[in-house]
Motif scaffolding. Structure first.
Motif, PDB file in Angstrom:
ATOM      1  N   TYR A 110       3.737   1.559  -1.297  1.00  0.00           N
ATOM      2  CA  TYR A 110       4.238   1.714  -2.666  1.00  0.00           C
ATOM      3  C   TYR A 110       3.204   2.446  -3.515  1.00  0.00           C
ATOM      4  CZ  TYR A 110       5.903   0.288  -7.290  1.00  0.00           C
ATOM      5  OH  TYR A 110       6.336   0.275  -8.596  1.00  0.00           O
ATOM      6  N   GLU A 111       1.944   2.049  -3.362  1.00  0.00           N
ATOM      7  CA  GLU A 111       0.879   2.724  -4.113  1.00  0.00           C
ATOM      8  C   GLU A 111       0.839   4.205  -3.767  1.00  0.00           C
ATOM      9  OE1 GLU A 111      -3.028   1.082  -4.007  1.00  0.00           O
ATOM     10  OE2 GLU A 111      -2.426  -0.818  -4.925  1.00  0.00           O
ATOM     11  N   ILE A 152      -4.866  -5.340 -17.216  1.00  0.00           N
ATOM     12  CA  ILE A 152      -3.465  -5.728 -17.009  1.00  0.00           C
ATOM     13  C   ILE A 152      -3.419  -7.213 -16.676  1.00  0.00           C
ATOM     14  CG2 ILE A 152      -1.468  -5.498 -15.472  1.00  0.00           C
ATOM     15  CD1 ILE A 152      -2.332  -2.528 -15.097  1.00  0.00           C
ATOM     16  N   TRP A 192       0.826  -1.209   0.000  1.00  0.00           N
ATOM     17  CA  TRP A 192       0.000   0.000   0.000  1.00  0.00           C
ATOM     18  C   TRP A 192       0.859   1.258   0.000  1.00  0.00           C
ATOM     19  CZ3 TRP A 192      -1.355   3.736   3.952  1.00  0.00           C
ATOM     20  CH2 TRP A 192      -2.348   4.621   3.526  1.00  0.00           C
ATOM     21  N   MET A 194      11.372   7.816  -9.029  1.00  0.00           N
ATOM     22  CA  MET A 194      11.574   6.584  -8.281  1.00  0.00           C
ATOM     23  C   MET A 194      12.680   5.753  -8.942  1.00  0.00           C
ATOM     24  SD  MET A 194       7.648   5.810  -7.087  1.00  0.00           S
ATOM     25  CE  MET A 194       7.875   4.477  -5.947  1.00  0.00           C
ATOM     26  N   LEU A 196      -8.198   2.711 -19.553  1.00  0.00           N
ATOM     27  CA  LEU A 196      -7.945   4.000 -18.907  1.00  0.00           C
ATOM     28  C   LEU A 196      -8.967   5.053 -19.308  1.00  0.00           C
ATOM     29  CD1 LEU A 196      -4.075   4.083 -19.363  1.00  0.00           C
ATOM     30  CD2 LEU A 196      -5.310   3.814 -17.214  1.00  0.00           C
ATOM     31  N   GLU A 251       3.991  10.607  -6.592  1.00  0.00           N
ATOM     32  CA  GLU A 251       4.995  11.028  -7.569  1.00  0.00           C
ATOM     33  C   GLU A 251       4.375  11.262  -8.925  1.00  0.00           C
ATOM     34  OE1 GLU A 251       7.987  11.873  -7.516  1.00  0.00           O
ATOM     35  OE2 GLU A 251       8.632  11.352  -5.497  1.00  0.00           O
ATOM     36  N   SER A 252       3.428  10.428  -9.311  1.00  0.00           N
ATOM     37  CA  SER A 252       2.892  10.516 -10.663  1.00  0.00           C
ATOM     38  C   SER A 252       1.511   9.871 -10.746  1.00  0.00           C
ATOM     39  CB  SER A 252       3.851   9.805 -11.628  1.00  0.00           C
ATOM     40  OG  SER A 252       3.254   9.705 -12.888  1.00  0.00           O
ATOM     41  N   ALA A 269      -8.566  -0.757 -15.565  1.00  0.00           N
ATOM     42  CA  ALA A 269      -7.194  -0.887 -16.055  1.00  0.00           C
ATOM     43  C   ALA A 269      -6.524  -2.096 -15.394  1.00  0.00           C
ATOM     44  CB  ALA A 269      -6.411   0.387 -15.747  1.00  0.00           C
ATOM     45  N   ARG A 270      -6.772  -2.276 -14.104  1.00  0.00           N
ATOM     46  CA  ARG A 270      -6.145  -3.381 -13.387  1.00  0.00           C
ATOM     47  C   ARG A 270      -6.607  -4.720 -13.944  1.00  0.00           C
ATOM     48  NH1 ARG A 270      -5.765  -3.777  -6.935  1.00  0.00           N
ATOM     49  NH2 ARG A 270      -4.406  -2.028  -7.405  1.00  0.00           N
ATOM     50  N   LYS A 319       3.943  -2.549 -12.678  1.00  0.00           N
ATOM     51  CA  LYS A 319       2.752  -3.308 -13.085  1.00  0.00           C
ATOM     52  C   LYS A 319       2.566  -4.574 -12.245  1.00  0.00           C
ATOM     53  CE  LYS A 319       0.875  -1.331 -16.831  1.00  0.00           C
ATOM     54  NZ  LYS A 319       1.001  -1.992 -18.118  1.00  0.00           N
ATOM     55  N   ARG A 372      -2.462   5.518 -12.389  1.00  0.00           N
ATOM     56  CA  ARG A 372      -3.634   5.087 -13.143  1.00  0.00           C
ATOM     57  C   ARG A 372      -3.236   4.012 -14.147  1.00  0.00           C
ATOM     58  NH1 ARG A 372      -7.817   7.402 -15.626  1.00  0.00           N
ATOM     59  NH2 ARG A 372      -6.608   8.043 -17.421  1.00  0.00           N
ATOM     60  N   TYR A 373      -2.118   4.274 -14.799  1.00  0.00           N
ATOM     61  CA  TYR A 373      -1.611   3.340 -15.811  1.00  0.00           C
ATOM     62  C   TYR A 373      -1.335   1.970 -15.200  1.00  0.00           C
ATOM     63  CZ  TYR A 373       2.367   1.396 -18.471  1.00  0.00           C
ATOM     64  OH  TYR A 373       3.241   0.589 -19.128  1.00  0.00           O
ATOM     65  N   ALA A 374      -0.854   1.964 -13.961  1.00  0.00           N
ATOM     66  CA  ALA A 374      -0.534   0.703 -13.303  1.00  0.00           C
ATOM     67  C   ALA A 374      -1.770   0.062 -12.665  1.00  0.00           C
ATOM     68  CB  ALA A 374       0.547   0.924 -12.251  1.00  0.00           C
ATOM     69  N   GLY A 375      -2.926   0.661 -12.877  1.00  0.00           N
ATOM     70  CA  GLY A 375      -4.161   0.069 -12.370  1.00  0.00           C
ATOM     71  C   GLY A 375      -4.419   0.316 -10.899  1.00  0.00           C
ATOM     72  N   MET A 376      -3.822   1.372 -10.357  1.00  0.00           N
ATOM     73  CA  MET A 376      -4.053   1.670  -8.940  1.00  0.00           C
ATOM     74  C   MET A 376      -5.356   2.453  -8.789  1.00  0.00           C
ATOM     75  SD  MET A 376      -0.217   2.750  -7.879  1.00  0.00           S
ATOM     76  CE  MET A 376       1.132   1.586  -8.080  1.00  0.00           C
ATOM     77  N   ASP A 377      -6.038   2.190  -7.676  1.00  0.00           N
ATOM     78  CA  ASP A 377      -7.316   2.852  -7.433  1.00  0.00           C
ATOM     79  C   ASP A 377      -7.052   4.159  -6.675  1.00  0.00           C
ATOM     80  OD1 ASP A 377      -9.807   3.694  -6.714  1.00  0.00           O
ATOM     81  OD2 ASP A 377     -10.548   1.689  -6.221  1.00  0.00           O
ATOM     82  N   GLY A 380       5.480  10.547 -17.923  1.00  0.00           N
ATOM     83  CA  GLY A 380       4.299  10.974 -17.179  1.00  0.00           C
ATOM     84  C   GLY A 380       3.359   9.830 -16.898  1.00  0.00           C
ATOM     85  N   MET A 381       3.577   8.674 -17.546  1.00  0.00           N
ATOM     86  CA  MET A 381       2.642   7.588 -17.406  1.00  0.00           C
ATOM     87  C   MET A 381       3.353   6.241 -17.272  1.00  0.00           C
ATOM     88  SD  MET A 381      -0.548   6.751 -19.872  1.00  0.00           S
ATOM     89  CE  MET A 381      -2.105   7.223 -19.136  1.00  0.00           C
ATOM     90  N   GLY A 432      -0.510   9.936 -13.084  1.00  0.00           N
ATOM     91  CA  GLY A 432      -0.680   9.315 -14.399  1.00  0.00           C
ATOM     92  C   GLY A 432      -0.151   7.889 -14.412  1.00  0.00           C
ATOM     93  N   ALA A 433       1.042   7.708 -13.835  1.00  0.00           N
ATOM     94  CA  ALA A 433       1.630   6.373 -13.794  1.00  0.00           C
ATOM     95  C   ALA A 433       0.806   5.457 -12.899  1.00  0.00           C
ATOM     96  CB  ALA A 433       3.073   6.452 -13.289  1.00  0.00           C
ATOM     97  N   ARG A 484       3.185   6.127  -2.646  1.00  0.00           N
ATOM     98  CA  ARG A 484       4.331   6.866  -3.191  1.00  0.00           C
ATOM     99  C   ARG A 484       4.207   7.048  -4.700  1.00  0.00           C
ATOM    100  NH1 ARG A 484       9.262   4.334  -2.476  1.00  0.00           N
ATOM    101  NH2 ARG A 484       8.232   2.371  -1.980  1.00  0.00           N
ATOM    102  N   VAL A 485       3.738   6.012  -5.406  1.00  0.00           N
ATOM    103  CA  VAL A 485       3.585   6.150  -6.860  1.00  0.00           C
ATOM    104  C   VAL A 485       2.527   7.211  -7.171  1.00  0.00           C
ATOM    105  CG1 VAL A 485       2.831   5.013  -8.970  1.00  0.00           C
ATOM    106  CG2 VAL A 485       4.366   3.824  -7.415  1.00  0.00           C
TER     107      VAL A 485
END
Lengths: 364, 509
Positions: A232-233, B331, A230, B351, B307, A239-240, B327-328, B360, A245-250, B344-345, A242-243, A235-236
């Motif tokens: 990690y989520e 994946i 959690w 990090m 997305l 930081e970003s 999205a999850r 991912k 969302r891309y990684a599928g985080m809620d 940005g994505m 956009g990233a 911190r991501v």
């Protein structure tokens, strides 16, 4: 993409973007900010007709090198640490929760409600219930901003700020009205808590169990942030987004969770303060701990470990302020110093990304 | 030659921390010529031109224009000396008119805004150089090609004698490219100096008079077009021969992986950006989306990766309806994504490489058995990716933002490919990368295809599409204008479709 430069006299000043942000700079910035703030504060003290060096020396000596002062510094560091951890967690995820003050008040309110309604209960029941009530109330207060933010993108900075006023006036209302102690001779205070509802202190000092709670929570928060899924989520996302969302985080769920925990931490600060120090609810029991916590979190660069250190530092500044008062300086100088620290902190963060180069103007 | 040059840049050196961007570069250009500045990304082309336009100061060297040494402190000084640059990303205010944009920031125009005077001047310029621009139009109403014309006009209005264009064809259709160079030729014939920055060899051979090649911050050669060849230029630019064609066995598999039916979606501003998109992707094929940037490619990629919500329509993965999946979930269902916006994505710049390697997969049991992360396993995973895919880095703990563009993209690809996806959405996967990294990534994508992964490739580079794709789908204003097997497609046809012609019309015409 205009060139950021200016000329002064025969010199050309130019901001150049750093390709790498050096970690030395990041470490140095808090110290530079404090130094500059002391410099500005020194000028004010000078204008008031005092010698800044001797004022600072006596402040420092009192806060960190006298038995009484040092203990007082530790006592004041507790609420700063707890609320500072909460603020740091929220800031970490770019949630600008500046409502720790209100969350402290609500935490104190709920804890007082428990203490006053369970006068006969033993400590091992009433204290945990007070703690949970304080956490819940602080969390609730933060959620009032967190839910609109998560679902409608409402600005949490403004909502948390305005909720501070409501919380402070709510406590005022209670102590001036329904909760006022009939035997208080008109003072706006509630009845004193039972001794079971008082958080224990180290014998002969006012340093209370809250310190252990705060240190344990700082450690826990550190492990959660850097070693858990959690964290990690969080911190991501911070930081970003956009990233994330891309990684599928809620993101929505995490906004709510972080605001909940952030508020709960401030709520604990309210509970420990009211239970250990005052033993009753009274107006103005927090001299702006919730606002100072913002400075704590920022100086600590949102790292739980540094929050612990910085809390002591700023608590020392508060305590040292009393010695200023003794010398005849207004206490407001302390608030001004705090403000100046934050001001220089925010201002000097530009040095993390840019470097200032100066060279002699060439004759064209 | 160098003595009478209109523009002479001598021994230009520019250092950035840790980088020698320009190393004693000599560059000469004449009036009346179209001069190509050719080089890979990172060769120092943009730095050199940014020095010429006053954006950077050179550390050493001198510039002279028409024989006089000049010393630019700021872009304004360069403009006053008749040097104008058209940047790759236009600097236009979308809600302003053409005339307003052209005069924006010009002190010479005085305090009061006099549209008639300005429009008259623009009309005269437009007639002189044969460039059609409508002064009263708002920028957002114009096509990309027209916006570029406004940028050029902006410089002509300021009296530019030396016109620099940074990768001017990156966002244009083949037809628009022809139109652009027709205009540039006319400018050159009227006595101006036209310089364009590029890394596209066929463009250089088609349109330039002379070519200066930069490599690793140095000028390695100057050639007349008539005396050189694509092969020689490629060699000069890269410093070695290009590798041969990538082997791509024919794909006979007809198993359906992805199917879209009647998909519509909105863009970030709430306007329709995908209109009724239907298509099927089969196992082990590369289907490329050709189109000018901004015609719905990004939205398409975001829809397929969960997305971006769909307004109407449905889509299926392996025959299962995944229209409303997150999205999850996508994946987990085996969809990899190489997004357009890497920093940005696709990656978290601040990090560490280690932490980016699990962006991912951080929920996998292998790196996070319970609630706590297993840092040892994470380090191992990151190390595997870095060694297997040749990512250059000193340590796994340094933040990703310190990596070069090529390394960054390698890391991103390594992470996505190693998850073993059935479908990869790759959006502009080689944009901004040097030739070596581009080749590596093309090779990698084709290898994935050969192993049975389906790839949905979004690209604006038709050379790339013709090299990699099995089928090409042309997208224009959110609609698919046609889908052709690559063997039956030709460049002109695809170009016309990118400008809005239907496949049926193109075939008839």
């Amino acid at each position: 993409m205009g060139s950021k430069e200016g000329t002064f006299g025969g010199w050309v000043f130019r901001w150049e973007k750093r390709l790498t942000s050096s970690s030395q700079i990041n470490v140095a910035i808090p110290f530079i900010s404090i130094g500059l703030a002391l410099l500005v504060g020194g000028l004010v003290i000078l204008f008031l007709g005092f010698n800044p060096l001797s004022v600072y020396r006596s402040m420092f000596a009192h806060a960190f090198f006298s038995r009484f002062g040092l203990m007082d510094t530790a006592v004041k560091a507790i609420p700063l640490m707890l609320a500072g951890l909460g603020v740091a967690l929220a800031f970490r995820m770019l949630l600008w929760n500046i409502g720790a003050e209100g969350q402290i008040y609500m935490g104190a309110y709920a804890a007082s409600g428990v203490a006053l309604s369970m006068p006969g209960a033993p400590a091992y029941i009433v204290l945990p219930v007070m703690l949970l009530a304080g956490m819940a109330a602080g969390a609730f207060w933060a959620l009032l901003a967190g839910i609109p933010r998560a679902y409608f993108g409402a600005n949490e900075t403004i909502i948390t700020l305005l909720l501070n006023y409501i919380a402070v006036f709510w406590v005022d209302h209670l102590v001036f009205g329904p909760w006022r102690d009939p035997g208080s001779l008109g003072f706006p205070i509630t009845r004193a808590f039972s001794s079971a509802a008082r958080l224990p202190s180290i014998a002969g000092t006012r340093i209370h169990l809250g310190l252990a709670i705060a240190l344990a929570l700082a450690l826990l928060l550190y492990f959660i942030l850097y070693h858990s899924r959690w964290g990690y989520e969080v911190r991501v996302i911070g930081e970003s987004p956009g990233a994330a969302r891309y990684a599928g985080m809620d993101i929505r769920r995490n906004i709510i969770l972080v605001m909940l925990i952030s508020g709960a931490l401030a709520g604990i600060a309210g509970m420990t303060e009211i239970s250990a120090i005052h033993g009753r609810l009274q107006p103005g029991f927090s001299p702006g701990y919730g606002y100072t916590a913002i400075i704590v979190a920022s100086l600590a660069q949102m790292h739980p470990g540094y929050v612990v250190l910085v809390s002591f530092l700023l608590a020392g500044l508060l305590v040292g302020g009393f010695s200023m008062q003794i010398a005849g300086l207004p206490l407001a100088v302390v608030s001004m110093l705090q403000g100046a620290i934050l001001f220089f902190l925010l201002g000097s963060s530009i040095f993390a990304r840019y470097r200032l180069t100066v060279r002699r103007k060439e004759l064209v | 030659m160098s003595a009478g040059a209109t523009l002479a840049m001598r021994k230009i050196t520019k250092r950035f921390p840790g980088v020698l961007a320009n190393d004693r570069v000599d560059f000469y250009a004449q009036h009346g010529e179209i001069h190509a500045l050719l080089g890979e990304n990172g060769a120092g082309k943009s730095t050199l031109m940014n020095i010429l336009t006053g954006l950077y100061w050179p550390d050493e060297g001198e510039i002279s224009i028409r024989g006089e040494v000049v010393n630019f402190r700021a872009p304004r000084d360069a403009v006053l000396q008749g040097v104008g640059m058209v940047h790759q990303h236009f600097r236009l205010v979308r809600s302003f008119t053409v005339a307003e944009n052209i005069t924006l920031g010009m002190r010479q125009e005085g305090f009061w805004w006099r549209p008639q005077v300005v429009e008259q001047k623009i009309a005269t310029l437009a007639a002189t150089y044969g460039m059609a621009v409508e002064p009263k139009a708002k920028i957002w109403q114009l096509s990309v090609g027209e916006q570029q014309r406004v940028e050029i006009m902006k410089m002509l209005y300021r009296g530019a004698q030396i016109l620099i264009l940074d990768e001017p064809t990156a966002v244009l259709t083949p037809q628009e490219v022809k139109e652009l160079f027709r205009n540039l030729r006319q400018l050159a014939e009227s006595g101006k100096t036209v310089i364009f920055i590029t890394h596209k060899l066929h463009e250089v051979m088609a349109y330039a008079d002379r070519i200066t090649v930069l490599r690793n911050g140095r000028s390695v050669a100057v050639r007349e077009k008539a005396e050189t060849s694509i092969k020689e230029l490629a060699h000069l630019m890269v410093g070695r021969e290009l590798s041969p064609e990538i082997s791509k066995p024919p794909n006979t598999n007809q198993q359906e992986i992805l199917r879209l039916e009647g998909v519509c979606a909105l863009n970030d501003r709430g306007l329709p950006s995908l209109r009724n998109v239907s298509l099927t992707v089969t196992k082990g094929e590369i289907i490329a989306f050709a189109g000018v940037a901004g015609n719905g490619q990004r939205e398409l990629a975001e829809v397929v990766t969960g997305l971006r919500p769909i307004t109407t329509g449905r889509f299926w993965l392996h025959g299962q309806d995944v229209t409303s999946c997150s999205a999850r979930q996508l994946i987990d269902a085996g969809v990899g994504h190489i997004p357009e916006d890497r920093k940005g994505m696709g990656l978290v710049p601040n990090m560490a490489i280690m932490e980016n390697a699990i962006l991912k997969s951080y929920r996998d049991r292998s790196v996070c058995p319970g609630y706590w992360l297993d840092h040892k396993a994470i380090r191992q995973r990151a190390e595997q990716l870095v060694t297997a895919f040749g990512v250059k880095t000193a340590t796994l703990d340094s933040p990703v933002r310190l990596m070069s563009g090529g390394n960054l993209q390698k890391l991103l690809l390594a992470r996505e490919v190693s998850a073993g996806p059935d479908l990869i959405i790759a959006v502009y996967p080689v944009r901004g990368l040097d030739v070596a990294a581009t080749e590596y990534i093309h090779q990698l994508l084709v290898e994935q295809r050969n192993q049975g992964t389906s790839i949905l490739l979004v690209s604006e580079d038709l050379d790339e599409i013709f090299k990699l794709a099995d089928r090409v789908a042309v997208i224009f204003e959110g609609q698919i204008m046609g889908i052709l097997p690559i063997k039956q497609a030709n460049l002109d046809e695809v170009g016309l479709m990118m400008a809005g012609a239907r496949a049926s019309e193109v075939a008839l015409g």
